[in-house]
Design an enzyme around this catalytic site. Structure first.
Site, mmCIF file in Angstrom:
data_model
loop_
_atom_site.group_PDB
_atom_site.id
_atom_site.type_symbol
_atom_site.label_atom_id
_atom_site.label_comp_id
_atom_site.label_asym_id
_atom_site.label_seq_id
_atom_site.Cartn_x
_atom_site.Cartn_y
_atom_site.Cartn_z
ATOM 1 N N ILE A 152 1.047 -1.216 0.019
ATOM 2 C CA ILE A 152 0.235 -0.126 -0.033
ATOM 3 C C ILE A 152 0.759 1.360 0.032
ATOM 4 O O ILE A 152 1.858 1.300 1.023
ATOM 5 C CB ILE A 152 -0.995 0.060 0.980
ATOM 6 C CG1 ILE A 152 -1.902 -1.297 1.205
ATOM 7 C CG2 ILE A 152 -1.701 1.319 1.198
ATOM 8 C CD1 ILE A 152 -2.695 -1.368 2.605
ATOM 9 N N PHE A 153 0.657 2.037 -1.090
ATOM 10 C CA PHE A 153 1.607 3.107 -1.113
ATOM 11 C C PHE A 153 1.003 4.361 -0.333
ATOM 12 O O PHE A 153 -0.219 4.914 -1.135
ATOM 13 C CB PHE A 153 1.837 3.433 -2.712
ATOM 14 C CG PHE A 153 2.594 4.889 -2.873
ATOM 15 C CD1 PHE A 153 4.024 5.024 -2.439
ATOM 16 C CD2 PHE A 153 2.169 5.932 -3.435
ATOM 17 C CE1 PHE A 153 4.618 6.165 -2.618
ATOM 18 C CE2 PHE A 153 2.651 7.078 -3.802
ATOM 19 C CZ PHE A 153 4.100 7.187 -3.279
ATOM 20 N N GLY A 154 1.555 5.129 0.330
ATOM 21 C CA GLY A 154 1.199 6.270 1.085
ATOM 22 C C GLY A 154 1.939 7.714 0.547
ATOM 23 O O GLY A 154 3.220 7.365 0.498
ATOM 24 N N TYR A 155 1.467 8.795 0.323
ATOM 25 C CA TYR A 155 2.067 9.806 -0.071
ATOM 26 C C TYR A 155 1.705 11.089 0.626
ATOM 27 O O TYR A 155 2.230 12.299 0.446
ATOM 28 C CB TYR A 155 2.050 9.936 -1.698
ATOM 29 C CG TYR A 155 0.405 10.056 -1.893
ATOM 30 C CD1 TYR A 155 0.005 11.313 -1.970
ATOM 31 C CD2 TYR A 155 -0.044 8.974 -2.220
ATOM 32 C CE1 TYR A 155 -1.572 11.589 -2.654
ATOM 33 C CE2 TYR A 155 -1.412 9.143 -2.755
ATOM 34 C CZ TYR A 155 -2.017 10.403 -2.882
ATOM 35 O OH TYR A 155 -3.403 10.586 -3.397
ATOM 36 N N GLY A 156 0.688 10.998 1.707
ATOM 37 C CA GLY A 156 0.109 11.917 2.355
ATOM 38 C C GLY A 156 0.317 11.725 3.949
ATOM 39 O O GLY A 156 1.389 11.351 4.432
ATOM 40 N N SER A 157 -0.713 11.723 4.733
ATOM 41 C CA SER A 157 -0.464 11.319 6.021
ATOM 42 C C SER A 157 -0.087 10.038 6.322
ATOM 43 O O SER A 157 0.331 9.707 7.388
ATOM 44 C CB SER A 157 -1.932 11.505 6.820
ATOM 45 O OG SER A 157 -2.947 10.809 6.316
ATOM 46 N N GLU A 160 -9.842 6.684 4.041
ATOM 47 C CA GLU A 160 -9.409 7.307 3.004
ATOM 48 C C GLU A 160 -10.773 7.410 1.813
ATOM 49 O O GLU A 160 -10.838 8.494 1.302
ATOM 50 C CB GLU A 160 -8.593 6.530 2.045
ATOM 51 C CG GLU A 160 -7.165 6.398 2.889
ATOM 52 C CD GLU A 160 -6.318 7.542 3.263
ATOM 53 O OE1 GLU A 160 -6.360 8.813 2.478
ATOM 54 O OE2 GLU A 160 -5.776 7.823 4.248
#
Length: 223
Positions: A36-41, A116
């Site tokens: 799972i790619f996260g780019y914010g919080s 999300e």
């Protein structure tokens, strides 16, 4: 005033893309694993159990503060500004990929669906993730992306306007400014090869508008 450009997030010059023969894989060959790619919080606050995490980037996307947030970092009357991914052939977005295995998969997806999708307005999208340490071994990951079709989408605005909005907003997860500065902190920890001109311009605009520095209560650290 700075003109908005879709390709302000420049690809890291020191890291070359994976050769055409390298095929992204979902869980290092484990059929019961998921990245799972996260780019914010998610880069500092995943809040779900995971087996592994890697810092890296996805190509073909730029990060933008174009999604409105009426829960985590804002309210119905004063929506905050949070990030989404914009398709951009020249773009590169840094973040963290988390690997979940076995029972972690369903638990993480159930949690993220609320955080999300239900509360944030994001849809899921498959992306190719390049780990910072092994960019020649890409991984297929799931990312949450807010599109213009969702009711919370705010779209582009001058960085000064976005900064003013961020300074005024707070939600159940905290102040919108904390969100911005923790993301900027993460990018600094990634090193000089990680660039995001849109993010940097908003931070600069906040510095001009804010008479004193704001520091998160807990410093961010990459583990």
């Amino acid at each position: 005033m700075k003109q908005e450009s879709a390709s302000q997030s420049t690809p890291p010059p020191s890291l070359s893309p994976a050769p055409s023969s390298a095929q992204p894989s979902w869980g290092d060959g484990d059929p019961q694993a998921l990245w799972i790619f996260g780019y914010g919080s998610l880069v500092w606050k995943p809040d779900f159990a995971y087996s592994d995490s890697r810092v890296g980037f996805v190509r073909g996307y730029s990060r933008r503060f174009w999604q409105g947030d009426t829960f985590h970092r804002g309210s119905d009357k004063m929506p905050g500004r949070v990030v989404t991914l914009l398709e951009d052939r020249e773009g590169c977005t840094w973040g963290v990929a988390y690997q979940v295995r076995g029972e972690q998969v369903n638990e993480a997806l159930k949690y993220l669906n609320v955080r999300e999708a239900v509360l944030g307005g994001y849809d899921t999208k498959e992306v190719t993730f390049y780990p910072q340490d092994t960019p020649d071994q890409p991984l297929t990951a799931l990312a949450y992306v807010a599109t213009p079709q969702n009711p919370g989408y705010l779209g582009p605005a001058p960085e000064e306007v976005i900064a003013t909005q961020i300074l005024a907003c707070r939600g159940f997860s905290g102040h919108n400014l904390e969100y911005l500065l923790r993301l900027a902190d993460f990018m600094q920890l990634c090193g000089p090869q990680a660039q995001d001109e849109h993010l940097e311009a908003i931070v600069d605009a906040v510095g001009t508008l804010l008479p004193c520095s704001y520091l998160p209560e807990q410093p961010l650290a990459l583990t």
